[in-house]
Design a protein around this motif. Sequence first.
Motif, PDB file in Angstrom:
ATOM      1  N   TYR A 144       0.836  -1.200   0.000  1.00  0.00           N
ATOM      2  CA  TYR A 144       0.000   0.000   0.000  1.00  0.00           C
ATOM      3  C   TYR A 144       0.873   1.253   0.000  1.00  0.00           C
ATOM      4  O   TYR A 144       0.574   2.226  -0.702  1.00  0.00           O
ATOM      5  CB  TYR A 144      -0.927   0.024   1.217  1.00  0.00           C
ATOM      6  N   LEU A 145       1.936   1.212   0.794  1.00  0.00           N
ATOM      7  CA  LEU A 145       2.855   2.359   0.840  1.00  0.00           C
ATOM      8  C   LEU A 145       3.531   2.557  -0.513  1.00  0.00           C
ATOM      9  O   LEU A 145       3.696   3.692  -0.973  1.00  0.00           O
ATOM     10  CB  LEU A 145       3.897   2.160   1.939  1.00  0.00           C
ATOM     11  N   ILE A 170       3.396   5.958  -2.748  1.00  0.00           N
ATOM     12  CA  ILE A 170       4.568   6.701  -3.198  1.00  0.00           C
ATOM     13  C   ILE A 170       4.599   6.812  -4.716  1.00  0.00           C
ATOM     14  O   ILE A 170       4.805   7.897  -5.280  1.00  0.00           O
ATOM     15  CB  ILE A 170       5.855   6.037  -2.675  1.00  0.00           C
ATOM     16  N   SER A 171       4.392   5.696  -5.401  1.00  0.00           N
ATOM     17  CA  SER A 171       4.455   5.709  -6.870  1.00  0.00           C
ATOM     18  C   SER A 171       3.352   6.581  -7.465  1.00  0.00           C
ATOM     19  O   SER A 171       3.590   7.337  -8.412  1.00  0.00           O
ATOM     20  CB  SER A 171       4.343   4.290  -7.421  1.00  0.00           C
ATOM     21  N   THR A 172       2.138   6.469  -6.916  1.00  0.00           N
ATOM     22  CA  THR A 172       1.039   7.278  -7.434  1.00  0.00           C
ATOM     23  C   THR A 172       1.283   8.748  -7.162  1.00  0.00           C
ATOM     24  O   THR A 172       1.036   9.599  -8.028  1.00  0.00           O
ATOM     25  CB  THR A 172      -0.299   6.841  -6.808  1.00  0.00           C
ATOM     26  N   PHE A 173       1.781   9.083  -5.987  1.00  0.00           N
ATOM     27  CA  PHE A 173       2.095  10.473  -5.653  1.00  0.00           C
ATOM     28  C   PHE A 173       3.102  11.048  -6.650  1.00  0.00           C
ATOM     29  O   PHE A 173       2.907  12.147  -7.190  1.00  0.00           O
ATOM     30  CB  PHE A 173       2.655  10.560  -4.231  1.00  0.00           C
ATOM     31  N   LEU A 174       4.177  10.322  -6.890  1.00  0.00           N
ATOM     32  CA  LEU A 174       5.219  10.812  -7.800  1.00  0.00           C
ATOM     33  C   LEU A 174       4.703  10.944  -9.225  1.00  0.00           C
ATOM     34  O   LEU A 174       5.031  11.902  -9.932  1.00  0.00           O
ATOM     35  CB  LEU A 174       6.433   9.882  -7.745  1.00  0.00           C
ATOM     36  N   GLY A 226       3.054  -2.339  -9.026  1.00  0.00           N
ATOM     37  CA  GLY A 226       3.180  -1.101  -9.798  1.00  0.00           C
ATOM     38  C   GLY A 226       1.921  -0.717 -10.535  1.00  0.00           C
ATOM     39  O   GLY A 226       1.973  -0.349 -11.705  1.00  0.00           O
ATOM     40  N   HIS A 227       0.769  -0.763  -9.868  1.00  0.00           N
ATOM     41  CA  HIS A 227      -0.480  -0.406 -10.537  1.00  0.00           C
ATOM     42  C   HIS A 227      -0.537   1.091 -10.850  1.00  0.00           C
ATOM     43  O   HIS A 227      -0.799   1.485 -11.982  1.00  0.00           O
ATOM     44  CB  HIS A 227      -1.675  -0.783  -9.667  1.00  0.00           C
ATOM     45  N   VAL A 228      -0.369   1.932  -9.846  1.00  0.00           N
ATOM     46  CA  VAL A 228      -0.343   3.396  -9.991  1.00  0.00           C
ATOM     47  C   VAL A 228      -1.626   3.912 -10.640  1.00  0.00           C
ATOM     48  O   VAL A 228      -1.630   4.997 -11.219  1.00  0.00           O
ATOM     49  CB  VAL A 228       0.895   3.866 -10.808  1.00  0.00           C
ATOM     50  N   ASN A 229      -2.694   3.153 -10.563  1.00  0.00           N
ATOM     51  CA  ASN A 229      -3.904   3.500 -11.300  1.00  0.00           C
ATOM     52  C   ASN A 229      -5.056   2.606 -10.820  1.00  0.00           C
ATOM     53  O   ASN A 229      -4.953   1.380 -10.896  1.00  0.00           O
ATOM     54  CB  ASN A 229      -3.654   3.279 -12.798  1.00  0.00           C
ATOM     55  N   PRO A 230      -6.152   3.183 -10.328  1.00  0.00           N
ATOM     56  CA  PRO A 230      -7.286   2.358  -9.889  1.00  0.00           C
ATOM     57  C   PRO A 230      -7.870   1.492 -11.003  1.00  0.00           C
ATOM     58  O   PRO A 230      -8.447   0.431 -10.719  1.00  0.00           O
ATOM     59  CB  PRO A 230      -8.318   3.389  -9.415  1.00  0.00           C
ATOM     60  N   ALA A 231      -7.758   1.940 -12.253  1.00  0.00           N
ATOM     61  CA  ALA A 231      -8.281   1.134 -13.356  1.00  0.00           C
ATOM     62  C   ALA A 231      -7.481  -0.159 -13.492  1.00  0.00           C
ATOM     63  O   ALA A 231      -8.051  -1.241 -13.707  1.00  0.00           O
ATOM     64  CB  ALA A 231      -8.245   1.927 -14.663  1.00  0.00           C
ATOM     65  N   VAL A 232      -6.159  -0.070 -13.361  1.00  0.00           N
ATOM     66  CA  VAL A 232      -5.324  -1.270 -13.401  1.00  0.00           C
ATOM     67  C   VAL A 232      -5.679  -2.186 -12.240  1.00  0.00           C
ATOM     68  O   VAL A 232      -5.829  -3.407 -12.401  1.00  0.00           O
ATOM     69  CB  VAL A 232      -3.834  -0.890 -13.354  1.00  0.00           C
ATOM     70  N   THR A 233      -5.832  -1.612 -11.054  1.00  0.00           N
ATOM     71  CA  THR A 233      -6.211  -2.390  -9.875  1.00  0.00           C
ATOM     72  C   THR A 233      -7.558  -3.065 -10.083  1.00  0.00           C
ATOM     73  O   THR A 233      -7.744  -4.240  -9.739  1.00  0.00           O
ATOM     74  CB  THR A 233      -6.273  -1.475  -8.637  1.00  0.00           C
ATOM     75  N   PHE A 234      -8.514  -2.345 -10.662  1.00  0.00           N
ATOM     76  CA  PHE A 234      -9.840  -2.897 -10.918  1.00  0.00           C
ATOM     77  C   PHE A 234      -9.752  -4.075 -11.885  1.00  0.00           C
ATOM     78  O   PHE A 234     -10.392  -5.111 -11.682  1.00  0.00           O
ATOM     79  CB  PHE A 234     -10.745  -1.813 -11.476  1.00  0.00           C
ATOM     80  N   GLY A 235      -8.978  -3.899 -12.946  1.00  0.00           N
ATOM     81  CA  GLY A 235      -8.824  -4.992 -13.906  1.00  0.00           C
ATOM     82  C   GLY A 235      -8.217  -6.226 -13.273  1.00  0.00           C
ATOM     83  O   GLY A 235      -8.631  -7.354 -13.564  1.00  0.00           O
ATOM     84  N   ALA A 279      -5.080   4.154  -1.064  1.00  0.00           N
ATOM     85  CA  ALA A 279      -3.720   4.686  -1.164  1.00  0.00           C
ATOM     86  C   ALA A 279      -3.561   5.572  -2.398  1.00  0.00           C
ATOM     87  O   ALA A 279      -2.947   6.645  -2.343  1.00  0.00           O
ATOM     88  CB  ALA A 279      -2.715   3.528  -1.209  1.00  0.00           C
ATOM     89  N   GLN A 280      -4.127   5.139  -3.515  1.00  0.00           N
ATOM     90  CA  GLN A 280      -3.994   5.900  -4.760  1.00  0.00           C
ATOM     91  C   GLN A 280      -4.759   7.220  -4.701  1.00  0.00           C
ATOM     92  O   GLN A 280      -4.270   8.260  -5.164  1.00  0.00           O
ATOM     93  CB  GLN A 280      -4.485   5.042  -5.935  1.00  0.00           C
ATOM     94  N   LEU A 281      -5.961   7.195  -4.121  1.00  0.00           N
ATOM     95  CA  LEU A 281      -6.759   8.419  -3.998  1.00  0.00           C
ATOM     96  C   LEU A 281      -6.078   9.430  -3.078  1.00  0.00           C
ATOM     97  O   LEU A 281      -6.026  10.627  -3.385  1.00  0.00           O
ATOM     98  CB  LEU A 281      -8.157   8.079  -3.481  1.00  0.00           C
ATOM     99  N   LEU A 282      -5.557   8.963  -1.953  1.00  0.00           N
ATOM    100  CA  LEU A 282      -4.860   9.854  -1.032  1.00  0.00           C
ATOM    101  C   LEU A 282      -3.615  10.444  -1.688  1.00  0.00           C
ATOM    102  O   LEU A 282      -3.331  11.641  -1.545  1.00  0.00           O
ATOM    103  CB  LEU A 282      -4.471   9.097   0.239  1.00  0.00           C
ATOM    104  N   ALA A 283      -2.881   9.613  -2.407  1.00  0.00           N
ATOM    105  CA  ALA A 283      -1.658  10.080  -3.058  1.00  0.00           C
ATOM    106  C   ALA A 283      -1.962  11.158  -4.096  1.00  0.00           C
ATOM    107  O   ALA A 283      -1.274  12.185  -4.167  1.00  0.00           O
ATOM    108  CB  ALA A 283      -0.941   8.902  -3.710  1.00  0.00           C
TER     109      ALA A 283
END
Length: 257
Positions: free
Chosen positions: A22-23, A27-31, A81-90, A108-112
């Motif tokens: 999750y961390l 981090i990746s989504t934030f960057l 390395g999803h960095v994307n809710p769509a990837v996570t959903f898939g 985690a992605q929304l907060l980032a």
Amino acid sequence: MASTMLGACLRQSVTPAALRSYLAEFISTFLFIFASVGSSMSSRKLMPDASSSPSALVAIAVANAFALSSTVYISANISGGHVNPAVTFGMAVCGRISVLTAMFYWVAQLLASTMACLLLRVATAGQAIPNHAIAEEMTGFGGAVVESVITFALVYTVYAAGDPRRGSFGVIGPVAIGLVVGANVLAAGPFTGGSMNPVCSFGSALISGNFKNQGVYWVGPLIGAAIAGLVYDNVMFPPQLPSDSSHGVVEVVVGYN
């Protein structure tokens, strides 16, 4: 039985390895969001007519490609390395990850995304945070279709890049993912902004206070991601059935991590 299964899922979702994932997603989504949204802000500052400038579009596409390649690479072995809710959903739709884990990834992605856009707003002394928007001549349905298609391309590439049956890709996998995102931004930027990432659209909308057509950037990518995962797992590489040949049973296990 149901409560036992739920308890087991909860325990698996709070292990040290899960918390690290999750961390890593945060981090990746934030960057990535910082670079993606920041590149749009930089283009607007350098070119007042950035919304109609081909140079600005190319610069944003390149920034997105570089940023996503890097952020996928640094978290691929931890969270996938999803960095994307769509990837996570898939991944969740196809059973690659549990629904509960997907929900934690989304948080985690929304907060980032929100924190990255907020930091950009504060650090640039209140500069406007650009929003994704559909072209005036397009409808919400058309925008969702475009976002669905380009997200399909992204998630399909993610599946291919992380498939061990295709051999060891190393750094080439993240580069391929970044390249398809850059190409999609060039193709769809003037029409929808080329989001492919619901939290990228959500974070900028939340900080700017403009949620117009926000549904386009959730419905389209989620549908495209689900179709991509289902096509890859069930059409291109269907599950191997037990064989009674002399070679015995062959199991094929696919994972993005």
